[in-house]
Design an enzyme around this catalytic site. Structure first.
Site, PDB file in Angstrom:
ATOM      1  N   SER A  75      -2.515  -8.030   3.539  1.00 23.58           N
ATOM      2  CA  SER A  75      -2.602  -7.482   4.415  1.00 23.58           C
ATOM      3  C   SER A  75      -2.899  -8.915   5.239  1.00 23.58           C
ATOM      4  O   SER A  75      -2.946  -9.017   6.439  1.00 23.58           O
ATOM      5  CB  SER A  75      -3.700  -6.534   4.746  1.00 23.58           C
ATOM      6  N   ARG A 106      -1.686  -6.444  -8.193  1.00 22.99           N
ATOM      7  CA  ARG A 106      -1.222  -7.392  -8.240  1.00 22.99           C
ATOM      8  C   ARG A 106      -0.952  -8.714  -8.978  1.00 22.99           C
ATOM      9  O   ARG A 106      -0.353  -8.483  -9.832  1.00 22.99           O
ATOM     10  CB  ARG A 106      -0.994  -8.050  -6.520  1.00 22.99           C
ATOM     11  N   LYS A 132     -16.094  -6.804   4.999  1.00 20.80           N
ATOM     12  CA  LYS A 132     -14.975  -7.413   5.443  1.00 20.80           C
ATOM     13  C   LYS A 132     -15.655  -6.929   7.105  1.00 20.80           C
ATOM     14  O   LYS A 132     -14.300  -6.378   7.430  1.00 20.80           O
ATOM     15  CB  LYS A 132     -14.014  -6.861   5.171  1.00 20.80           C
ATOM     16  N   HIS A 184       0.812  -1.663  -0.143  1.00 16.04           N
ATOM     17  CA  HIS A 184       0.156  -0.262  -0.142  1.00 16.04           C
ATOM     18  C   HIS A 184       0.905   1.505   0.029  1.00 16.04           C
ATOM     19  O   HIS A 184       0.675   2.344  -0.771  1.00 16.04           O
ATOM     20  CB  HIS A 184      -1.037  -0.246   1.103  1.00 16.04           C
TER      21      HIS A 184
HETATM   22  P1  ADP Z   1      -9.761  -3.881   0.131  1.00 13.13           P
HETATM   23  O1  ADP Z   1     -10.362  -4.180   0.641  1.00 13.13           O
HETATM   24  O2  ADP Z   1     -10.356  -3.006  -0.772  1.00 13.13           O
HETATM   25  O3  ADP Z   1      -8.904  -5.049  -1.791  1.00 13.13           O
HETATM   26  P2  ADP Z   1      -6.902  -3.624   0.721  1.00 13.13           P
HETATM   27  O4  ADP Z   1      -6.759  -2.740   1.912  1.00 13.13           O
HETATM   28  O5  ADP Z   1      -6.352  -5.418   0.953  1.00 13.13           O
HETATM   29  O6  ADP Z   1      -9.046  -3.057   0.070  1.00 13.13           O
HETATM   30  O7  ADP Z   1      -6.411  -2.942  -0.544  1.00 13.13           O
HETATM   31  C1  ADP Z   1      -6.244  -1.392  -1.668  1.00 13.13           C
HETATM   32  C2  ADP Z   1      -5.769  -1.803  -2.279  1.00 13.13           C
HETATM   33  O8  ADP Z   1      -4.807  -1.930  -2.869  1.00 13.13           O
HETATM   34  C3  ADP Z   1      -6.216  -2.389  -3.269  1.00 13.13           C
HETATM   35  O9  ADP Z   1      -6.679  -2.056  -5.117  1.00 13.13           O
HETATM   36  C4  ADP Z   1      -5.363  -4.069  -3.781  1.00 13.13           C
HETATM   37  O10 ADP Z   1      -5.013  -4.496  -5.246  1.00 13.13           O
HETATM   38  C5  ADP Z   1      -3.949  -2.482  -3.552  1.00 13.13           C
HETATM   39  N1  ADP Z   1      -3.351  -3.627  -3.007  1.00 13.13           N
HETATM   40  C6  ADP Z   1      -3.003  -4.542  -1.799  1.00 13.13           C
HETATM   41  N2  ADP Z   1      -2.164  -5.047  -0.999  1.00 13.13           N
HETATM   42  C7  ADP Z   1      -0.890  -4.658  -3.083  1.00 13.13           C
HETATM   43  C8  ADP Z   1       0.090  -4.283  -3.018  1.00 13.13           C
HETATM   44  N3  ADP Z   1       0.804  -5.374  -2.242  1.00 13.13           N
HETATM   45  N4  ADP Z   1       0.576  -3.772  -4.217  1.00 13.13           N
HETATM   46  C9  ADP Z   1       0.275  -3.319  -4.851  1.00 13.13           C
HETATM   47  N5  ADP Z   1      -1.693  -3.212  -4.468  1.00 13.13           N
HETATM   48  C10 ADP Z   1      -1.757  -3.949  -3.371  1.00 13.13           C
END
Ligand code: ADP
Length: 162
Positions: A129, A91, A42, A18
């Site tokens: 996460s 990703r 979630k 992130h």
């Molecule tokens: P959500 O619940 O909306 O998926 P996340 O917190 O998991 O929220 O992720 C938010 C955004 O960050 C999403 O667009 C996700 O694809 C992106 N994201 C999560 N992890 C990574 C990573 N390691 N590299 C790039 N983008 C990421």
């Protein structure tokens, strides 16, 4: 007009993946609003919304990053922030299908809003996460995958959970 992007997510917790998307977003946009979802789907989050907001704020202190929360339709939130740019990270192929669906649905709900995707850096390809929580729960080393100041929070929270 300054170009403002909204980067929405759960951020439970914020990972180095992130962080990378936000930092790279700042190269393209004047400001990034990190919008923590008060998510209906979630449930069972590890950190409270307030904790997640504070963790992200600490990480980007002094930069053009604002941390906010939102509930309801994302497109309505984006509009309420007087912008039309949504930032998301990609990703793997597995992200693509879900993100494509979301981007199309959001465009249908409001065709003024544009979703911009950034590809993850190679080193963050496998960072999520949920995986980080799983590894930390079993005592694995997550350094480098989560901002330093969040690591202690993570182990503390998990130990409280037992
Ligand atoms: P959500 O619940 O909306 O998926 P996340 O917190 O998991 O929220 O992720 C938010 C955004 O960050 C999403 O667009 C996700 O694809 C992106 N994201 C999560 N992890 C990574 C990573 N390691 N590299 C790039 N983008 C990421």
């Amino acid at each position: 007009m300054p170009r403002v992007a909204v980067y929405p997510g759960s951020f439970d917790p914020l990972t180095s993946g992130h962080v990378s998307i936000i930092q790279r977003g700042l190269q393209v946009f004047d400001k990034v609003i990190v919008a923590v979802a008060l998510n209906v789907r979630k449930s069972g989050a590890l950190f409270t919304t307030e904790e997640r907001v504070a963790q992200i704020e600490e990480c980007f202190e002094g930069q053009n990053v604002e941390v906010d929360t939102f509930s309801g339709l994302l497109v309505d939130y984006v509009k309420s922030r007087n912008t039309n740019i949504l930032l998301r990270g990609l990703r793997a192929v597995s992200d693509f299908e879900y993100e494509l669906q979301m981007a199309n649905m959001n465009r249908r709900l409001n065709n003024q809003i544009e979703t911009v995707f950034m590809m993850t850096e190679e080193s963050h390809f496998y960072v999520s996460s949920s995986l980080i929580k799983e590894v930390a729960r079993f005592g694995g080393d997550v350094s480098g995958m989560v901002p330093e100041h969040i690591i202690d929070d993570l182990y503390e929270k998990l130990s409280l959970q037992g």
